[in-house]
Scaffold this motif. Structure first.
Motif, PDB file in Angstrom:
ATOM      1  N   LEU A  81      42.427  61.383 -32.444  1.00 17.83           N
ATOM      2  CA  LEU A  81      43.713  61.144 -34.542  1.00 17.83           C
ATOM      3  C   LEU A  81      44.386  62.835 -34.453  1.00 17.83           C
ATOM      4  N   VAL A  82      43.500  63.371 -34.396  1.00 22.55           N
ATOM      5  CA  VAL A  82      44.123  65.144 -33.829  1.00 22.55           C
ATOM      6  C   VAL A  82      44.908  65.348 -33.164  1.00 22.55           C
ATOM      7  N   ASP A  83      44.819  64.617 -31.907  1.00 24.78           N
ATOM      8  CA  ASP A  83      45.884  64.722 -30.679  1.00 24.78           C
ATOM      9  C   ASP A  83      46.852  63.664 -30.963  1.00 24.78           C
ATOM     10  N   HIS A  84      47.343  62.997 -31.603  1.00 19.89           N
ATOM     11  CA  HIS A  84      47.724  61.912 -31.872  1.00 19.89           C
ATOM     12  C   HIS A  84      47.944  60.405 -31.138  1.00 19.89           C
ATOM     13  N   ASP A  85      46.076  60.649 -30.586  1.00 16.10           N
ATOM     14  CA  ASP A  85      46.304  59.434 -29.520  1.00 16.10           C
ATOM     15  C   ASP A  85      45.671  58.772 -30.419  1.00 16.10           C
ATOM     16  N   PHE A  86      46.391  58.105 -30.828  1.00 13.11           N
ATOM     17  CA  PHE A  86      45.854  56.546 -31.699  1.00 13.11           C
ATOM     18  C   PHE A  86      45.807  55.516 -31.137  1.00 13.11           C
ATOM     19  N   LEU A  87      45.966  55.188 -28.896  1.00 16.26           N
ATOM     20  CA  LEU A  87      44.900  53.976 -28.491  1.00 16.26           C
ATOM     21  C   LEU A  87      43.592  54.519 -28.246  1.00 16.26           C
ATOM     22  N   LEU A  88      43.494  55.421 -27.959  1.00 15.89           N
ATOM     23  CA  LEU A  88      42.367  55.814 -27.122  1.00 15.89           C
ATOM     24  C   LEU A  88      41.260  55.551 -28.627  1.00 15.89           C
ATOM     25  N   ALA A  89      41.781  56.488 -29.146  1.00 17.68           N
ATOM     26  CA  ALA A  89      41.013  56.211 -30.806  1.00 17.68           C
ATOM     27  C   ALA A  89      40.531  55.041 -31.349  1.00 17.68           C
ATOM     28  N   ARG A  90      41.372  54.126 -31.487  1.00 13.19           N
ATOM     29  CA  ARG A  90      41.349  53.040 -31.605  1.00 13.19           C
ATOM     30  C   ARG A  90      40.666  52.118 -31.190  1.00 13.19           C
ATOM     31  N   ASN A  91      40.499  52.215 -29.411  1.00 13.01           N
ATOM     32  CA  ASN A  91      39.169  51.432 -28.383  1.00 13.01           C
ATOM     33  C   ASN A  91      38.088  52.112 -29.612  1.00 13.01           C
ATOM     34  N   ILE A  92      37.793  53.374 -29.340  1.00 11.20           N
ATOM     35  CA  ILE A  92      36.186  53.568 -29.693  1.00 11.20           C
ATOM     36  C   ILE A  92      36.009  53.260 -31.157  1.00 11.20           C
ATOM     37  N   TYR A  93      36.995  53.132 -32.161  1.00  9.79           N
ATOM     38  CA  TYR A  93      36.879  52.454 -33.889  1.00  9.79           C
ATOM     39  C   TYR A  93      36.408  50.835 -33.602  1.00  9.79           C
ATOM     40  N   SER A  94      36.799  50.339 -32.715  1.00 11.51           N
ATOM     41  CA  SER A  94      37.021  48.743 -32.415  1.00 11.51           C
ATOM     42  C   SER A  94      35.553  48.747 -32.042  1.00 11.51           C
ATOM     43  N   TYR A  95      34.943  49.624 -30.694  1.00 10.53           N
ATOM     44  CA  TYR A  95      34.185  48.968 -30.008  1.00 10.53           C
ATOM     45  C   TYR A  95      32.969  49.489 -30.734  1.00 10.53           C
ATOM     46  N   LEU A  96      32.897  50.246 -31.633  1.00 11.93           N
ATOM     47  CA  LEU A  96      31.644  50.881 -33.008  1.00 11.93           C
ATOM     48  C   LEU A  96      31.882  49.771 -33.678  1.00 11.93           C
ATOM     49  N   GLU A 128      22.419  58.769 -32.915  1.00 11.94           N
ATOM     50  CA  GLU A 128      23.593  59.952 -32.302  1.00 11.94           C
ATOM     51  C   GLU A 128      25.041  59.362 -30.867  1.00 11.94           C
ATOM     52  N   ASN A 129      24.870  58.260 -30.033  1.00 15.02           N
ATOM     53  CA  ASN A 129      26.089  57.829 -29.291  1.00 15.02           C
ATOM     54  C   ASN A 129      26.997  57.859 -30.589  1.00 15.02           C
ATOM     55  N   ARG A 130      26.513  56.948 -31.743  1.00  8.87           N
ATOM     56  CA  ARG A 130      27.174  57.029 -33.099  1.00  8.87           C
ATOM     57  C   ARG A 130      27.939  57.979 -33.546  1.00  8.87           C
ATOM     58  N   THR A 131      27.539  59.374 -33.515  1.00  6.85           N
ATOM     59  CA  THR A 131      28.016  60.471 -33.815  1.00  6.85           C
ATOM     60  C   THR A 131      28.661  60.794 -33.138  1.00  6.85           C
ATOM     61  N   TYR A 132      28.730  60.674 -31.572  1.00  8.26           N
ATOM     62  CA  TYR A 132      29.848  61.288 -31.062  1.00  8.26           C
ATOM     63  C   TYR A 132      30.586  61.208 -30.801  1.00  8.26           C
ATOM     64  N   LEU A 133      30.513  58.773 -31.231  1.00  5.42           N
ATOM     65  CA  LEU A 133      31.814  58.785 -30.406  1.00  5.42           C
ATOM     66  C   LEU A 133      33.086  58.435 -31.550  1.00  5.42           C
ATOM     67  N   LEU A 134      32.308  59.069 -33.127  1.00 10.95           N
ATOM     68  CA  LEU A 134      33.316  59.430 -33.920  1.00 10.95           C
ATOM     69  C   LEU A 134      33.888  60.452 -34.072  1.00 10.95           C
ATOM     70  N   LYS A 135      33.388  61.724 -33.810  1.00 11.46           N
ATOM     71  CA  LYS A 135      33.872  62.626 -33.470  1.00 11.46           C
ATOM     72  C   LYS A 135      34.433  62.950 -32.644  1.00 11.46           C
ATOM     73  N   SER A 136      34.699  61.944 -31.296  1.00 11.99           N
ATOM     74  CA  SER A 136      35.549  62.110 -30.750  1.00 11.99           C
ATOM     75  C   SER A 136      36.465  61.682 -31.112  1.00 11.99           C
ATOM     76  N   ALA A 137      36.660  59.711 -31.723  1.00  9.92           N
ATOM     77  CA  ALA A 137      37.863  59.475 -32.329  1.00  9.92           C
ATOM     78  C   ALA A 137      38.678  60.211 -33.582  1.00  9.92           C
ATOM     79  N   GLU A 138      37.347  61.644 -34.237  1.00 13.27           N
ATOM     80  CA  GLU A 138      38.338  61.649 -35.179  1.00 13.27           C
ATOM     81  C   GLU A 138      39.437  63.552 -34.202  1.00 13.27           C
ATOM     82  N   LEU A 139      39.096  63.811 -32.657  1.00 16.20           N
ATOM     83  CA  LEU A 139      39.628  64.229 -32.164  1.00 16.20           C
ATOM     84  C   LEU A 139      40.968  63.844 -31.685  1.00 16.20           C
ATOM     85  N   CYS A 166      44.757  54.512 -37.544  1.00 19.56           N
ATOM     86  CA  CYS A 166      45.349  54.188 -36.198  1.00 19.56           C
ATOM     87  C   CYS A 166      46.507  53.255 -36.650  1.00 19.56           C
ATOM     88  N   PHE A 167      45.740  52.318 -37.269  1.00 19.06           N
ATOM     89  CA  PHE A 167      46.770  51.079 -36.901  1.00 19.06           C
ATOM     90  C   PHE A 167      47.718  51.759 -37.345  1.00 19.06           C
TER      91      PHE A 167
END
Length: 371
Positions: A90-105, A77-88, A122-123
């Motif tokens: 990316l859509v908002d072009h907030d690549f640094l925050l998305a990168r942190n989530i993917y690195s965390y996973l 459940e946590n993984r799914t939530y984090l992936l959806k958050s990172a995808e959003l 993201c990179f």
């Protein structure tokens, strides 16, 4: 803080100076961070002068406690939530925050394919093609996903390595296994590489494969128009650029293409108008900017083109050729200070720029001439 009171005799002096290893007192001294010794004056006149009293203060070393680390959530459940958050993000072009989530996973599971893909994207969007390639190549090794070869190819294209990119993308022997949008991207990117290599027939074929998948793509029509311009077929190119603008009236590259066709037909008025529209839509279109600079070469009033150059340099200050063009325009107006300022900024990024150095020499010569 430990305290010890010692009665000192000759034997006790020896013990205090050379404590016996393994004794409690030795252990106490060995573990101390700080030791202070002060003689305690006797309460009355001493009867035995061989006996003296000392106060020993021992500061213990601070206890080192184990560092508590937070456990990383590993539930689906946590993984799914984090992936959806990172995808959003990316859509908002907030690549640094998305990168942190993917690195965390990836700390949870280094083989998480979705996290690897997201981190690579993201990179890529952040311009770090080296790190992006590592992610996509790892994805190829882990999953064998053909789409990852396309992403590696995109990185190589951005690095100016068209031949390597073509080799990587040709590893996808069955493009039909890709999603349709990725199939179109594959053919389009390969077509761009072949166009730059002047392999026009191969490029034409690839673009039309992409067009079968995305017939309403203004980008593919622009690419075909550019190809026909390079083949010296301005009338065919005009048809493609016109169609691109029917599909998307705000296509900056479509208007730029019309301007290039007008140049080929020696219609300079139309060309200037189309390049102006291009830069209104996309201030960073360097092709239209340079064409406009050429068209204004013999004009008395160059204020508008200077303004466009400055807008471009606000976003891309390291583009030395654009800055050099501005310096030349300022020199033409006898604006020695402005010209020198631009040359100085240019030489910071490219100290060996010969034409800029030559222009600086001309400034030094001309500024002392009588007006």
């Amino acid at each position: 803080m430990g305290l010890a009171l010692l009665e000192s005799t000759a034997m006790q002096k020896t013990l205090a100076t050379h404590p016996t290893p393994g004794s409690p007192f030795f252990d106490l001294l060995a573990d101390a961070e700080e030791i202070k010794i002060r003689e305690v004056p006797p309460e009355s006149e001493p009867t035995d002068i061989s006996t003296r009293t000392f106060l020993v203060r021992i500061k213990n070393k601070p206890e080192i406690l184990p560092v508590k680390t937070e456990t990383v959530p590993t539930t689906p459940e946590n993984r799914t939530y984090l992936l959806k958050s990172a995808e959003l993000l990316l859509v908002d072009h907030d690549f640094l925050l998305a990168r942190n989530i993917y690195s965390y996973l990836l700390k949870v599971n280094i083989r998480d394919e979705q996290a690897l893909k997201g981190l690579g994207q993201c990179f890529l969007d952040l311009g770090d093609t080296t790190s992006a390639k590592k992610c996509f190549k790892a994805l190829v090794e882990i999953s064998g996903a053909p789409e990852a070869n396309l992403w590696v190819g995109r990185c190589l294209i951005l690095e100016g390595k068209d031949n390597e990119a073509l080799g990587e993308m040709r590893k996808i022997t069955d493009p039909s296994c890709l999603p349709l949008t990725s199939q179109a991207e594959l053919f389009r990117e390969m077509g761009n590489c072949e166009t730059r290599a002047q392999h026009y027939d191969a490029a034409w074929s690839l673009y039309h494969q992409a067009l079968k998948i995305e017939p309403s793509s203004d980008t593919i029509h622009v690419n075909l128009g550019t190809l026909e311009l390079q083949r010296q077929h301005p009338d065919i190119a005009l048809a493609y650029f016109t169609m691109a603008l029917k599909l998307n009236s705000q296509s900056a590259r479509g208007h730029c293409g019309l301007g290039l066709v007008a140049i080929a037909k020696h219609d300079l008025t139309t060309a200037r108008n189309e390049f102006e529209i291009t830069l209104d839509l996309d201030s960073q279109n360097i092709v239209a900017l340079f064409q406009l600079i050429r068209l204004y070469a013999d004009e008395d009033d160059i204020t508008s083109v200077k303004d466009r150059i400055r807008r471009f340099l606000q976003k891309e200050p390291r583009q030395v050729e654009v800055r050099y063009a501005l310096a030349v325009l300022l020199f033409r107006e006898s604006d020695w200070l402005g010209c020198e300022r631009e040359i100085t900024a240019l030489l910071i990024h490219d100290p060996k720029h010969a034409r800029a150095k030559g222009l600086r020499d001309q400034i030094n010569h001309n500024r002392h001439l009588p007006a």
